[in-house]
Design a protein around this motif. Structure first.
Motif, PDB file in Angstrom:
ATOM      1  N   PHE A  26       0.831  -1.203   0.000  1.00 27.22           N
ATOM      2  CA  PHE A  26       0.000   0.000   0.000  1.00 27.22           C
ATOM      3  C   PHE A  26       0.867   1.255   0.000  1.00 27.22           C
ATOM      4  CE2 PHE A  26      -3.036  -2.994   2.140  1.00 27.22           C
ATOM      5  CZ  PHE A  26      -4.034  -2.950   1.181  1.00 27.22           C
ATOM      6  N   GLY A  27       1.907   1.260   0.848  1.00 22.12           N
ATOM      7  CA  GLY A  27       2.738   2.454   0.990  1.00 22.12           C
ATOM      8  C   GLY A  27       3.460   2.834  -0.286  1.00 22.12           C
ATOM      9  N   HIS A  28       4.036   1.860  -0.975  1.00 27.37           N
ATOM     10  CA  HIS A  28       4.730   2.158  -2.226  1.00 27.37           C
ATOM     11  C   HIS A  28       3.754   2.678  -3.285  1.00 27.37           C
ATOM     12  CE1 HIS A  28       8.545  -0.520  -1.505  1.00 27.37           C
ATOM     13  NE2 HIS A  28       8.571   0.613  -0.840  1.00 27.37           N
ATOM     14  N   ALA A  29       2.539   2.140  -3.289  1.00 25.74           N
ATOM     15  CA  ALA A  29       1.546   2.625  -4.250  1.00 25.74           C
ATOM     16  C   ALA A  29       1.234   4.097  -3.992  1.00 25.74           C
ATOM     17  CB  ALA A  29       0.268   1.789  -4.154  1.00 25.74           C
ATOM     18  N   LEU A  30       1.134   4.475  -2.722  1.00 25.71           N
ATOM     19  CA  LEU A  30       0.865   5.875  -2.388  1.00 25.71           C
ATOM     20  C   LEU A  30       2.048   6.766  -2.765  1.00 25.71           C
ATOM     21  CD1 LEU A  30      -0.812   5.344   1.101  1.00 25.71           C
ATOM     22  CD2 LEU A  30      -1.956   5.976  -1.031  1.00 25.71           C
ATOM     23  N   GLU A  31       3.273   6.278  -2.524  1.00 24.15           N
ATOM     24  CA  GLU A  31       4.453   7.055  -2.903  1.00 24.15           C
ATOM     25  C   GLU A  31       4.513   7.269  -4.409  1.00 24.15           C
ATOM     26  OE1 GLU A  31       8.322   6.465  -0.612  1.00 24.15           O
ATOM     27  OE2 GLU A  31       7.310   4.554  -0.284  1.00 24.15           O
ATOM     28  N   ALA A  32       4.237   6.210  -5.161  1.00 23.29           N
ATOM     29  CA  ALA A  32       4.234   6.340  -6.619  1.00 23.29           C
ATOM     30  C   ALA A  32       3.152   7.308  -7.064  1.00 23.29           C
ATOM     31  CB  ALA A  32       4.027   4.971  -7.264  1.00 23.29           C
ATOM     32  N   ASP A  33       2.032   7.279  -6.377  1.00 24.29           N
ATOM     33  CA  ASP A  33       0.908   8.127  -6.769  1.00 24.29           C
ATOM     34  C   ASP A  33       1.212   9.610  -6.604  1.00 24.29           C
ATOM     35  OD1 ASP A  33      -1.993   7.842  -7.661  1.00 24.29           O
ATOM     36  OD2 ASP A  33      -2.205   9.209  -5.962  1.00 24.29           O
ATOM     37  N   VAL A  34       2.033   9.945  -5.609  1.00 23.46           N
ATOM     38  CA  VAL A  34       2.405  11.356  -5.413  1.00 23.46           C
ATOM     39  C   VAL A  34       3.730  11.673  -6.108  1.00 23.46           C
ATOM     40  CG1 VAL A  34       1.154  11.478  -3.227  1.00 23.46           C
ATOM     41  CG2 VAL A  34       3.615  10.988  -3.200  1.00 23.46           C
ATOM     42  N   ALA A  35       4.172  10.746  -6.981  1.00 23.94           N
ATOM     43  CA  ALA A  35       5.408  10.930  -7.750  1.00 23.94           C
ATOM     44  C   ALA A  35       6.605  11.149  -6.828  1.00 23.94           C
ATOM     45  CB  ALA A  35       5.266  12.075  -8.741  1.00 23.94           C
ATOM     46  N   TYR A  36       6.606  10.443  -5.693  1.00 23.66           N
ATOM     47  CA  TYR A  36       7.708  10.485  -4.731  1.00 23.66           C
ATOM     48  C   TYR A  36       8.000  11.907  -4.247  1.00 23.66           C
ATOM     49  CZ  TYR A  36       8.174   5.901  -6.823  1.00 23.66           C
ATOM     50  OH  TYR A  36       7.892   4.644  -7.293  1.00 23.66           O
ATOM     51  N   ASP A  37       6.969  12.694  -4.112  1.00 20.30           N
ATOM     52  CA  ASP A  37       7.091  14.069  -3.632  1.00 20.30           C
ATOM     53  C   ASP A  37       7.159  14.042  -2.106  1.00 20.30           C
ATOM     54  OD1 ASP A  37       6.858  16.712  -2.896  1.00 20.30           O
ATOM     55  OD2 ASP A  37       5.095  17.140  -4.126  1.00 20.30           O
ATOM     56  N   GLY A  38       8.375  14.212  -1.570  1.00 14.21           N
ATOM     57  CA  GLY A  38       8.569  14.131  -0.131  1.00 14.21           C
ATOM     58  C   GLY A  38       7.886  15.228   0.659  1.00 14.21           C
ATOM     59  N   SER A  39       7.487  16.309   0.012  1.00 11.59           N
ATOM     60  CA  SER A  39       6.751  17.339   0.735  1.00 11.59           C
ATOM     61  C   SER A  39       5.344  16.853   1.080  1.00 11.59           C
ATOM     62  CB  SER A  39       6.666  18.623  -0.100  1.00 11.59           C
ATOM     63  OG  SER A  39       5.884  18.420  -1.260  1.00 11.59           O
ATOM     64  N   ARG A  40       4.863  15.871   0.310  1.00 12.75           N
ATOM     65  CA  ARG A  40       3.521  15.324   0.551  1.00 12.75           C
ATOM     66  C   ARG A  40       3.564  14.023   1.351  1.00 12.75           C
ATOM     67  NH1 ARG A  40       0.588  14.761  -5.032  1.00 12.75           N
ATOM     68  NH2 ARG A  40      -1.145  14.217  -3.638  1.00 12.75           N
ATOM     69  N   LEU A  41       4.551  13.202   1.067  1.00 13.00           N
ATOM     70  CA  LEU A  41       4.600  11.882   1.706  1.00 13.00           C
ATOM     71  C   LEU A  41       6.021  11.358   1.656  1.00 13.00           C
ATOM     72  CD1 LEU A  41       2.579   9.632   2.848  1.00 13.00           C
ATOM     73  CD2 LEU A  41       2.851   8.555   0.593  1.00 13.00           C
ATOM     74  N   VAL A  42       6.588  11.054   2.809  1.00 14.46           N
ATOM     75  CA  VAL A  42       7.889  10.401   2.840  1.00 14.46           C
ATOM     76  C   VAL A  42       7.676   8.908   3.088  1.00 14.46           C
ATOM     77  CG1 VAL A  42       9.159  12.451   3.563  1.00 14.46           C
ATOM     78  CG2 VAL A  42       8.222  10.906   5.300  1.00 14.46           C
ATOM     79  N   HIS A  43       8.721   8.121   2.853  1.00 15.13           N
ATOM     80  CA  HIS A  43       8.578   6.673   2.844  1.00 15.13           C
ATOM     81  C   HIS A  43       7.961   6.127   4.134  1.00 15.13           C
ATOM     82  CE1 HIS A  43       9.327   2.484   2.019  1.00 15.13           C
ATOM     83  NE2 HIS A  43      10.088   2.379   3.088  1.00 15.13           N
ATOM     84  N   GLY A  44       8.480   6.552   5.283  1.00 16.04           N
ATOM     85  CA  GLY A  44       7.968   6.026   6.542  1.00 16.04           C
ATOM     86  C   GLY A  44       6.509   6.348   6.771  1.00 16.04           C
ATOM     87  N   GLU A  45       6.073   7.509   6.305  1.00 23.90           N
ATOM     88  CA  GLU A  45       4.649   7.854   6.411  1.00 23.90           C
ATOM     89  C   GLU A  45       3.817   6.923   5.533  1.00 23.90           C
ATOM     90  OE1 GLU A  45       5.254  12.658   7.274  1.00 23.90           O
ATOM     91  OE2 GLU A  45       4.968  11.909   5.219  1.00 23.90           O
ATOM     92  N   GLY A  46       4.339   6.638   4.330  1.00 19.39           N
ATOM     93  CA  GLY A  46       3.645   5.689   3.466  1.00 19.39           C
ATOM     94  C   GLY A  46       3.544   4.318   4.106  1.00 19.39           C
ATOM     95  N   VAL A  47       4.628   3.890   4.777  1.00 18.21           N
ATOM     96  CA  VAL A  47       4.625   2.599   5.463  1.00 18.21           C
ATOM     97  C   VAL A  47       3.615   2.603   6.605  1.00 18.21           C
ATOM     98  CG1 VAL A  47       6.009   1.044   6.902  1.00 18.21           C
ATOM     99  CG2 VAL A  47       6.968   1.996   4.798  1.00 18.21           C
ATOM    100  N   ALA A  48       3.549   3.702   7.359  1.00 14.58           N
ATOM    101  CA  ALA A  48       2.585   3.786   8.461  1.00 14.58           C
ATOM    102  C   ALA A  48       1.159   3.648   7.949  1.00 14.58           C
ATOM    103  CB  ALA A  48       2.765   5.113   9.208  1.00 14.58           C
ATOM    104  N   ILE A  49       0.829   4.402   6.908  1.00 14.11           N
ATOM    105  CA  ILE A  49      -0.500   4.285   6.316  1.00 14.11           C
ATOM    106  C   ILE A  49      -0.707   2.868   5.808  1.00 14.11           C
ATOM    107  CG2 ILE A  49      -2.008   5.055   4.431  1.00 14.11           C
ATOM    108  CD1 ILE A  49      -0.589   7.788   4.600  1.00 14.11           C
ATOM    109  N   GLY A  50       0.325   2.316   5.145  1.00  8.05           N
ATOM    110  CA  GLY A  50       0.221   0.978   4.592  1.00  8.05           C
ATOM    111  C   GLY A  50       0.009  -0.094   5.646  1.00  8.05           C
TER     112      GLY A  50
END
Length: 378
Positions: free
Chosen positions: A260-284
């Motif tokens: 789930f987290g990687h899908a969200l990161e890809a969806d925001v085009a890896y824009d760290g201002s919107r989502l960093v990896h650990g946040e994606g993992v937490a949501i995931g």
């Protein structure tokens, strides 16, 4: 794990062994261990060391690393890249490898990866392919890198089709986790790294997760609890890596929350201002437990327990928490189809039967996943 695991040795520092036969190595955790980089590189037989880092880490920690190497009489060069996920790409990899070749880094020398997960993955991959394999010393400076990405030999860069799709397994010769470097992290980055700490409890150690629920404030404040949390995480990962180095089996458990987290990161085009990896993992991870509950695999209370803890430390737990929003369910599912764990086009998730009882679920019904995503975005 119990509270008794907080041993006197762990309060001062710890050494965790990654048992991989003739490629075994130590993870050295403690205060000021970056200052030992020169002596340890010398003990590994290196003559030259190339330090790969990013612009932000260079300001805070490069002088310490270069000074330690110089004190040991080593020829040291620095290769600096732009900070952020955008540097984890083929073009930056080409620039780094060109600079390593220009510096005449040979197989007997070392590439020292000084930075967070992006630098560790990028420098590790450069070392893996340079002259068909140069040794790497990982010196992680973020919590996420210290407990996860610096350990286990996964290296690589991103593709426009997804995260970490181009890479190689290349084990480091040593990991130096200097906890003092964490004091320079922005609070958001420390929280994001903590998601990976919580992951180890959720995979197969409910006692660890319970200790984290009770001790997370001490971990965030620093001191003995922080070192023990890092050591416990590294022990957990080292055990899994020793059993399944190349992710043919239960090493996939380490990807809890990542589909789930990687899908969200890809969806925001890896824009760290919107989502960093650990946040994606937490949501995931929160989504993985909610999906498990929806499938009748675990109790809804387990999912709520995971959410409560992640929210308590300030981490997001819903895709709707991503600033600017995310795409529709069909688009997110398409991102998931590019996940590394996909086999024969079939979706693989890490799901749970309870806290500390995660498992690899292969061939998950895509229609059920899509229905779940629609519920999550409603």
């Amino acid at each position: 794990m119990t509270d008794a695991a907080l041993s006197p040795q762990a309060t001062d520092g710890a050494v965790v062994r990654v048992a991989l036969g003739d490629r075994a190595y130590d993870i050295v955790i403690g205060h000021g261990v970056l200052r030992e980089a020169g002596a340890r590189a010398r003990a590994l037989g290196a003559r030259k060391v190339a330090v790969v880092t990013d612009e932000n880490v260079a300001k805070a920690h490069l002088p310490t690393a270069l000074g330690a190497l110089a004190d040991a009489g080593l020829d040291a060069r620095a290769v600096t890249v732009a900070a952020g996920e955008a540097s984890k790409c083929m073009s930056t990899l080409a620039e780094v490898t060109d600079q390593l070749i220009a510096a005449r880094i040979e197989r007997g020398d070392l590439v020292l990866a000084l930075g967070g997960g992006v630098v560790g993955d990028l420098a590790g991959f450069a070392a893996a392919i340079l002259r068909r394999g140069v040794r790497c010393l990982q010196a992680p400076t973020s919590l996420l890198a210290q407990v996860d990405s610096s350990v286990g030999g996964k290296t690589g860069v991103n593709s426009r089709y997804g995260k970490n799709l181009i890479g190689a397994f290349h084990q480091p010769s040593l990991v130096l986790a200097d906890v003092d470097t964490l004091d320079t992290l922005p609070p958001r980055e420390f929280r994001a790294g903590y998601a990976e700490v919580a992951k180890y409890g959720l995979i197969d150690d409910e006692a660890l997760f319970g200790w984290l629920e009770r001790s997370w404030e001490e971990i965030f404040a620093g001191g003995p609890a922080r070192i023990e949390a890092i050591a416990a995480s590294c022990r957990s990962k080292a055990a899994i890596v020793a059993r399944d180095e190349h992710e043919h089996g239960d090493r996939a458990l380490l990807n809890l929350g990542h589909t789930f987290g990687h899908a969200l990161e890809a969806d925001v085009a890896y824009d760290g201002s919107r989502l960093v990896h650990g946040e994606g993992v937490a949501i995931g991870m929160a989504m993985a437990f909610r999906f498990s509950a929806a499938l009748g695999l675990c109790a809804p209370d387990d999912a709520r327990r995971v959410e409560r803890h992640l929210q308590a430390v300030g981490l997001p737990t819903s895709p709707k928490a991503v600033p600017g929003g995310v795409s529709d369910a069909d688009t997110l599912l398409e991102h998931m189809r590019q996940d590394k764990k996909v086999s024969g086009g079939r979706l693989t998730f890490i799901l749970a039967r309870g806290v500390g009882r995660s498992f690899v679920a292969k061939d998950v019904d895509a229609d059920k996943a899509l229905a779940f995503l629609k519920t999550e975005l409603a």
